[in-house]
Design a protein around this motif. Structure first.
Motif, short mmCIF file in Angstrom:
data_model
loop_
_atom_site.label_atom_id
_atom_site.label_comp_id
_atom_site.label_asym_id
_atom_site.label_seq_id
_atom_site.Cartn_x
_atom_site.Cartn_y
_atom_site.Cartn_z
N ARG A 1 -11.54 -7.38 -3.70
CA ARG A 1 -11.19 -6.43 -3.03
C ARG A 1 -11.28 -6.42 -1.35
N HIS B 1 0.14 0.70 4.61
CA HIS B 1 0.71 1.33 3.30
C HIS B 1 1.93 0.52 2.96
N GLN C 1 0.55 -0.29 -2.77
CA GLN C 1 -0.87 -0.45 -2.40
C GLN C 1 -1.25 0.41 -1.18
N HIS D 1 2.07 -6.50 -3.14
CA HIS D 1 1.17 -5.37 -2.71
C HIS D 1 1.98 -3.99 -2.72
N SER E 1 6.45 1.46 -2.67
CA SER E 1 6.49 0.88 -3.94
C SER E 1 7.67 0.03 -4.29
N TYR F 1 -7.94 3.04 -1.73
CA TYR F 1 -7.95 1.68 -1.02
C TYR F 1 -7.85 0.63 -2.02
N ALA F 2 -6.67 -0.11 -2.26
CA ALA F 2 -6.68 -1.34 -3.07
C ALA F 2 -7.75 -2.33 -2.52
N ARG F 3 -7.58 -2.57 -1.31
CA ARG F 3 -8.18 -3.68 -0.29
C ARG F 3 -8.84 -3.33 1.00
N TRP G 1 -4.05 -0.39 2.01
CA TRP G 1 -5.21 -1.25 2.56
C TRP G 1 -6.09 -0.69 3.90
#
Length: 248
Positions: free
Chosen positions: A230, A160, A172, A169, A163, A201-203, A174
């Motif tokens: 991704r 995690h 985001q 990142h 922000s 999940y961004a990646r 992952w």
């Protein structure tokens, strides 16, 4: 005349602390116990790396944990000795999870996941972005009871990214997958697609052994263009694989 005798506590020897004989935990101890709870157990060499102490110092650290009743140590398989928590230790760190040594069949995976965590936490991106590791145990603990017949795959971990501060990142999440042995291509594709289907999940980051990397790389390459970017496929970091035997 009634004589009342009030017993007095025995005087401590000069210079002796009131808490002498008790184990006093420091911040490093708390962080180590929490790490072990997250990962089921930890081998001595990776525990030394996590605590920032010389490998020869780990035995003294874990001996204090054993004295407090928080941990057990022993040789579970090839490589260094391992440390895991007792029920008392698990209660002390505030988790309701079972406290026992991992099964022999899971030792290699437990080690590889912990090595992946330490490698990521040592990276400049982690230091700059302030990432936070969410272990598989924490992910599972937050899930609702599984539905009958459901077999939803749970990532080995999540990273995690807060922000703030701003960064590439920021904000985001992952999914992290550690692959030691090659799975059938169809199963690998099913797991990868399931993780990518989750909007949170961004990646998806795969950390693979040499044996597992070809099937993961081929599966990622076959994804549609929008999803291919991704997925990141990388080698497992040094120290992730189990080695020779050592005494506890």
């Amino acid at each position: 005349m009634l004589l009342i005798v009030i017993p007095q506590a025995a005087a401590r020897p000069p210079g002796r602390r009131s808490d002498a004989g008790q184990v006093r935990l420091q911040q490093r101890d708390l962080e180590g116990l929490l790490l072990i709870a997250d990962h089921y157990a930890a081998p001595y060499d990776l525990l030394a790396q996590a605590l920032g102490v010389p490998p020869a110092r780990v035995r003294a650290v874990t001996a204090r944990w054993r004295m407090a009743g928080y941990a057990v140590t022993g040789v579970l398989g090839p490589g260094p000795a391992w440390c895991w928590l007792t029920p008392t230790g698990m209660t002390a760190v505030g988790h309701p999870w079972p406290a026992r040594a991992p099964s022999l069949s899971r030792l290699a995976h437990v080690r590889a996941v912990l090595a992946a965590r330490l490698w990521l936490q040592g990276s400049p991106a982690w230091q700059q972005g302030g990432g936070w590791w969410r272990s598989e145990r924490r992910i599972r603990a937050a899930l609702p009871p599984p539905r009958v017949g459901s077999r939803e795959h749970v990532a080995d971990a999540e990273v995690h990214w807060p922000s703030s501060p701003p960064g590439p990142h920021a904000g985001q999440v992952w999914a992290v997958e550690v692959e030691l042995t090659p799975k059938p291509a169809a199963r690998t594709a099913r797991i990868m697609a399931g993780l990518l289907a989750r909007p949170s999940y961004a990646r998806v980051v795969y950390l693979c052994s040499p044996a597992a990397r070809p099937v993961v790389t081929a599966t990622a390459a076959a994804l549609p263009g929008g999803q291919r970017g991704r997925v990141a496929v990388r080698d497992l970091p040094p120290g992730a694989l189990m080695t020779g035997q050592a005494r506890p």
